[in-house]
Scaffold this motif. Structure first.
Motif, short mmCIF file in Angstrom:
data_model
loop_
_atom_site.label_atom_id
_atom_site.label_comp_id
_atom_site.label_asym_id
_atom_site.label_seq_id
_atom_site.Cartn_x
_atom_site.Cartn_y
_atom_site.Cartn_z
N VAL A 37 0.83 -1.20 0.00
CA VAL A 37 0.00 0.00 0.00
C VAL A 37 0.87 1.26 0.00
O VAL A 37 0.59 2.22 -0.73
N ALA A 38 1.94 1.26 0.79
CA ALA A 38 2.84 2.41 0.83
C ALA A 38 3.49 2.63 -0.53
O ALA A 38 3.64 3.77 -1.00
N ALA A 39 3.87 1.55 -1.20
CA ALA A 39 4.51 1.66 -2.51
C ALA A 39 3.57 2.29 -3.54
O ALA A 39 4.01 3.06 -4.41
N ARG A 77 -11.98 -3.12 8.11
CA ARG A 77 -10.67 -3.73 8.30
C ARG A 77 -9.80 -3.64 7.04
O ARG A 77 -8.59 -3.86 7.12
N GLN A 78 -10.41 -3.37 5.88
CA GLN A 78 -9.64 -3.32 4.63
C GLN A 78 -9.43 -1.90 4.10
O GLN A 78 -8.49 -1.66 3.36
N ALA A 320 -7.99 -1.91 -2.76
CA ALA A 320 -7.93 -3.14 -3.57
C ALA A 320 -6.57 -3.81 -3.44
O ALA A 320 -6.48 -5.05 -3.39
N VAL A 321 -5.50 -3.02 -3.40
CA VAL A 321 -4.16 -3.59 -3.20
C VAL A 321 -4.08 -4.30 -1.86
O VAL A 321 -3.58 -5.43 -1.74
N GLY A 326 -3.96 -9.62 0.95
CA GLY A 326 -4.46 -10.42 2.07
C GLY A 326 -4.39 -9.74 3.42
O GLY A 326 -4.31 -10.40 4.45
N GLY A 327 -4.40 -8.38 3.42
CA GLY A 327 -4.38 -7.64 4.68
C GLY A 327 -5.55 -8.01 5.57
O GLY A 327 -6.67 -8.13 5.11
N LYS A 328 -5.27 -8.20 6.85
CA LYS A 328 -6.28 -8.71 7.78
C LYS A 328 -6.91 -7.62 8.65
O LYS A 328 -8.09 -7.71 8.97
#
Length: 620
Positions: A37-39, A77-78, A320-321, A326-328
């Motif tokens: 996400v940072a990228a 959470r996303q 979406a990234v 698979g971020g929880k």
């Protein structure tokens, strides 16, 4: 008391509640998602700062603390929060005319508008106005995003091609485009083409890697060596220090000019955020709290303004990234914010070589996904009114600007809604051969019940449409009596769809309608909401013994046919010379053999269907 305080704290901070229940096995997923996400967020934030009209460093400020704030106060959470194309375009459209070319005042206005947007969100959350997410309907939002995308793309053409343009509005840009193209700066255009080709190449060959970041690193490296030689514009040197803002010299009168635009910005940001949050919450099977999201968005914008960032919203691409990696949990936002902070404090020197044409291409590339004419074409087949509203929104955003376009689109949407309420659709019901109640059909499969009109008004009755409701019933009765020689004896009104609240004007008009029908020897029956109607009519009349109220259409029709059958039996007994015994309603219903059922396909479902008839079977 401690338990209550803890519950209240978790109510205010649903993200914190999730983090306190963190499982060790989630960390690897959250770490990978946070880095990804940072990228993606780094180059996009700098590009959106350019779109907003402020220093690239402000785009980074708009990512760090707002992302951490949302991780604590948000319920999704996303969702990843950050700069958004629509919000940046709105800010630029509002602030530029007010600043009059003064960059210091420009930044002041951006910050104040961001803080005011956050305050509006907090007020809405306090008033539990999460339902405002539905005010900007999907057609309006679709039209808005398409209009904003076209505006952004045309606004970036001068940076991508390398010509100077004095036009600020879309129409003027299009008119001046042929002459402006003649002044194209070819090294700038070549830089843009290389950037676009690299973006497409990396998107195709390495879809799991942050293509935008990789391309910007390559183009920044090349620009550091060649930009000055060939005259390619770059972002220039900027500091990681917060610029001093002299609030004492701020003109308070400008706040009046920001009041309504900041409200519009709050609404657009919230609707955009909710659409993204709801879609990913549905995909991952959990619920989000609309009022908590309003509060989280408000706090994030206030934090962004206080840290000299600009307005933020839900970032669909970065969300979406996060979801694809698979971020929880909300820890993804915290990790991404810390990565961006690291770049801000230790790696700002290379950022001065970012080529402006490449930023323009990144903006166009990111904005292109907002263009969705396919959805508008689908609306044409499904709902012509929604299609016209979406097209109107696109045209207004392009012609009069984002803020005015949104206002006009919402106004037209409300007018469409009011027209539906003022003059709603209606239905006449009847029974088929099996005794099921349907809407009357031309095929003759469903026929009207003898001497009876069953009427459904497909809108709640209020003081501004009850006169139309009354005229429609009287007109239907008149037409039926004209065609069939005074045959109507009963009028049954489906109260479930029409009588939803105790409007004084509605009750008064119903009494007038009942009297006018009674003068023609016609009885009116209200089917559905019997308990509520009994209470409302008792309040208005102190008594309601002469009203015919039934829990549902089924029992209303049974009553009519029982009375008709009882009357016919009495007439037959008189003709045969039998003693005329008094007939009661109980005896009529007991002797009835009517076989009427409710068909679920016709959506005749009443919340009060069993409230007064628990012991009456639904099929006789």
């Amino acid at each position: 008391m401690a338990i209550l305080n803890k519950q209240y704290l978790f109510h205010l901070m649903p993200g914190l509640a999730n983090l306190l229940k963190y499982q060790r096995g989630w960390f690897s997923y959250d770490l990978r998602a946070g880095l990804s996400v940072a990228a993606v967020a780094l180059p996009v934030a700098i590009a959106y700062a350019e779109l907003t009209g402020v220093s690239p460093i402000v785009g980074l400020y708009a990512c760090i603390l707002p992302m951490i704030a949302y991780a604590i106060f948000g319920s999704s959470r996303q969702l990843i929060i950050g700069p958004d194309a629509a919000t940046c375009a709105i800010i630029a459209a509002v602030v530029a005319p007010l600043a009059k070319g003064n960059p210091h005042i420009y930044l002041q206005l951006v910050i104040m508008m961001t803080i005011m947007t956050g305050i509006w969100c907090l007020i809405a959350s306090k008033l539990h106005l999460g339902a405002l997410a539905d005010l900007l309907s999907r057609p309006i939002l679709t039209g808005l995003l398409n209009g904003v995308a076209i505006t952004i793309i045309t606004g970036q053409l001068s940076k991508v091609v390398g010509y100077e343009s004095s036009a600020n509005q879309l129409i003027e840009r299009i008119i001046e485009l042929p002459s402006d193209i003649l002044t194209t700066h070819w090294p700038t255009l070549a830089t843009s083409i290389v950037t676009l080709l690299l973006l497409l190449l990396f998107k195709r060959l390495t879809p799991k890697l942050p293509a935008t970041l990789i391309v910007m690193i390559i183009m920044t490296t090349l620009a550091a060596f060649f930009a000055e030689r060939v005259g390619i514009e770059v972002t220039g040197r900027f500091t990681d220090k917060v610029e001093d803002i002299d609030i004492k010299n701020f003109q308070p009168g400008l706040l009046r000019d920001l009041l309504v635009p900041s409200l519009n910005l709050a609404l657009v940001s919230f609707v955009s955020l909710m659409l993204t949050a709801r879609s990913f919450a549905s995909k991952n099977r959990y619920e989000i709290d609309a009022n908590a999201e309003f509060r989280a968005l408000g706090i994030a914008n206030i934090v962004s303004g206080l840290s000299q960032g600009f307005a933020v919203s839900g970032a669909s691409s970065r969300t979406a990234v996060n979801d694809s990696i698979g971020g929880k949990t909300q820890l993804v936002s915290i990790i991404a914010a810390l990565c961006i902070a690291f770049v801000l404090f230790f790696l700002t020197s290379p950022l001065q070589y970012i080529p402006i044409p490449s930023l323009g291409v990144v903006l166009i590339f990111a904005t292109w996904s907002l263009i969705d004419f396919k959805s508008i074409r689908k609306l044409r087949r499904r709902n012509k009114e929604a299609f016209m509203l979406a097209v109107f929104t696109v045209v207004m955003v392009l012609l009069v600007g984002v803020i005015a376009g949104i206002g006009l689109a919402v106004l037209v949407g409300l007018m469409q809604f009011l027209r539906i309420i003022f003059r709603p659709t209606e239905s006449l019901l009847g029974a088929d051969a099996d005794g099921r109640i349907h809407t009357l059909s031309r095929s003759g499969v469903v026929e009207p019940i003898k001497d009876t009109i069953i009427y459904r008004f497909n809108s709640p009755l209020t003081y501004f449409n009850v006169a139309y409701f009354k005229r429609r019933i009287l007109h239907l009765v008149e037409n039926e009596n004209t065609e069939n020689q005074d045959s109507v004896k009963w009028v049954v009104v489906d109260a479930v769809s029409a009588l939803t609240h105790p409007d004084v004007s509605v009750i008064a008009s119903l009494k007038e309608l009942k009297q006018e029908l009674a003068d023609e020897n016609i009885s009116i029956l209200l089917a559905g909401r019997k308990t509520e109607l009994t209470k409302w009519l008792r309040i208005e009349e102190k008594k309601n013994s002469d009203w015919l109220l039934f829990p549902d259409l089924y029992l209303a029709v049974r009553y009519i046919q029982s009375i008709e059958q009882s009357t016919e039996n009495e007439i037959n007994r008189k003709d045969e010379g039998e003693v005329n015994e008094p007939s009661t309603l109980d005896r009529a219903i007991e002797n009835s053999n009517v076989n009427l059922q409710l068909d679920q396909d016709d959506e005749i479902t009443h919340p009060s269907i069993n409230e007064d008839s628990n012991n009456i079977p639904k099929e006789v």
